[in-house]
Design an enzyme around this catalytic site. Structure first.
Site, PDB file in Angstrom:
ATOM      1  CG  ASN A   9       7.777  -7.347  -6.986  1.00  5.11           C
ATOM      2  OD1 ASN A   9       8.635  -7.962  -6.347  1.00  5.11           O
ATOM      3  ND2 ASN A   9       6.540  -7.171  -6.550  1.00  5.11           N
ATOM      4  CE  LYS A  11       4.569  -9.978  -7.529  1.00  6.39           C
ATOM      5  NZ  LYS A  11       3.139 -10.131  -7.726  1.00  6.39           N
ATOM      6  CG  HIS A  98       3.616  -5.683  -3.706  1.00  5.13           C
ATOM      7  ND1 HIS A  98       2.737  -6.743  -3.623  1.00  5.13           N
ATOM      8  CD2 HIS A  98       3.875  -5.504  -5.026  1.00  5.13           C
ATOM      9  CE1 HIS A  98       2.497  -7.195  -4.849  1.00  5.13           C
ATOM     10  NE2 HIS A  98       3.176  -6.460  -5.714  1.00  5.13           N
ATOM     11  CD  GLU A 100       2.236 -10.319  -4.199  1.00  5.71           C
ATOM     12  OE1 GLU A 100       3.472 -10.352  -4.034  1.00  5.71           O
ATOM     13  OE2 GLU A 100       1.709 -10.404  -5.328  1.00  5.71           O
ATOM     14  CD  GLU A 170       1.954  -3.291  -8.342  1.00  7.29           C
ATOM     15  OE1 GLU A 170       2.536  -3.747  -9.312  1.00  7.29           O
ATOM     16  OE2 GLU A 170       2.096  -3.731  -7.192  1.00  7.29           O
ATOM     17  N   GLY A 176      -1.076 -10.617 -10.888  1.00 10.04           N
ATOM     18  CA  GLY A 176      -0.854 -12.045 -11.043  1.00 10.04           C
ATOM     19  C   GLY A 176      -2.083 -12.817 -11.526  1.00 10.04           C
ATOM     20  CB  SER A 216      -1.900  -8.925 -15.588  1.00 12.28           C
ATOM     21  OG  SER A 216      -2.228  -9.808 -14.542  1.00 12.28           O
TER      22      SER A 216
HETATM   23  P1  PGA Z   1       2.164  -9.141 -12.009  1.00 12.16           P
HETATM   24  O1  PGA Z   1       2.622  -8.488 -10.616  1.00 12.16           O
HETATM   25  O2  PGA Z   1       2.846  -8.363 -13.104  1.00 12.16           O
HETATM   26  O3  PGA Z   1       2.629 -10.567 -11.941  1.00 12.16           O
HETATM   27  O4  PGA Z   1       0.669  -9.017 -12.079  1.00 12.16           O
HETATM   28  C1  PGA Z   1       2.781  -7.100 -10.470  1.00 12.16           C
HETATM   29  C2  PGA Z   1       3.219  -6.799  -9.051  1.00 12.16           C
HETATM   30  O5  PGA Z   1       2.748  -7.474  -8.130  1.00 12.16           O
HETATM   31  O6  PGA Z   1       4.038  -5.890  -8.819  1.00 12.16           O
END
Ligand code: PGA
Length: 254
Positions: A9, A11, A98, A100, A170, A176, A216
């Protein structure tokens, strides 16, 4: 056997030139280093999608996905993109819900249900994201939250439709942040999700569905996470922006 999937992803990262270069590296490494039963999916910003589909034509190991779609068929929704548009460009997957999107754009389980419906209608495979916040985990409501995220967005689907979905667990507190769920914590939730699906649909369905872990995930922790019985791969944010790290995560299955 469930397919092993590692989805990246991106983003809102990588301009057009950078994105094409990153994707080419990922494709070359995937071709050279990954087994045939492994599926890599790159979920880029909309801008890159059509070009990435062209670059990956005929490649069975690497597929292309979007990070969102709008729930209406078409119309006056300035700035949005439809499932039909994505499918017409050759996109195969779409991330839905997601955290976010839920946090910054007000998406709810109900809007996710609509997005999943329209994605399936246009033959896009939804990667449906669920997961609890730190506060929800600390107040021990995480099982209920996860249960309602699945139920409210997907339990209206027929068996045939549900079978096309990929679920990504997640935990919001791990996205993140550099903090990963322990492999035991992740396995516990993945097993719980599978049990819920068996209850709502049937055991065969629960055994078929791929459930990815996200938050992460990196080349160091992927081995242990992916070795868990109910973890079928990962949804990778930060580490998907580096081709070497992304493919090394996928190689945790080798
Ligand atoms: P990350 O994000 O691996 O940077 O923690 C995962 C995601 O948001 O899909």
């Amino acid at each position: 056997m469930r397919k092993k999937i590692v989805a990246g992803n991106w983003k809102m990262n990588k301009n057009f030139t950078e994105g094409l270069a990153l994707f080419s590296e990922v494709m070359h490494m995937a071709n050279d280093e990954l087994h045939n039963n492994q599926q890599v999916i790159v979920c880029s910003p909309y801008l890159h999608l059509h070009s990435l589909v062209q670059l990956s034509k005929g490649n069975v190991k690497v597929a292309v996905g979007a990070q969102n779609c709008y729930q209406a068929e078409s119309g006056a929704f300035t700035g949005e993109i439809s499932a039909d548009m994505l499918a017409s460009a050759g996109v195969q997957y779409v991330i839905i819900g997601h955290s976010e999107r839920r946090q910054y754009f007000g998406e709810t389980n109900a809007t996710c249900a609509e997005k999943i419906n329209i994605a399936l209608k246009h033959n896009l495979k939804p990667i449906y994201c669920i997961g609890e916040t730190l506060q929800q985990r600390e107040s021990a409501t995480h099982f209920d939250i996860i249960k309602s995220q699945i139920a409210e967005a997907t339990y209206h689907l027929s068996e045939q439709e549900f079978a096309k979905i990929i679920i990504a667990y997640e935990p919001v507190w791990a996205i993140g942040t550099g903090v990963t769920a322990s492999s035991a914590q992740a396995q516990e939730i993945h097993a719980f999700i599978r049990k819920e699906i068996a209850w709502q649909y049937n055991v065969a369905m629960a055994d078929e569905i791929s459930i990815l872990y996200g938050g992460s995930c990196n080349p160091k922790n992927a081995d242990e996470l992916f070795a868990q019985a109910d973890i079928d791969g990962g949804l990778i944010g930060g580490a998907s922006l580096k081709s070497r790290d992304f493919i090394d995560i996928a190689k945790a299955f080798n």
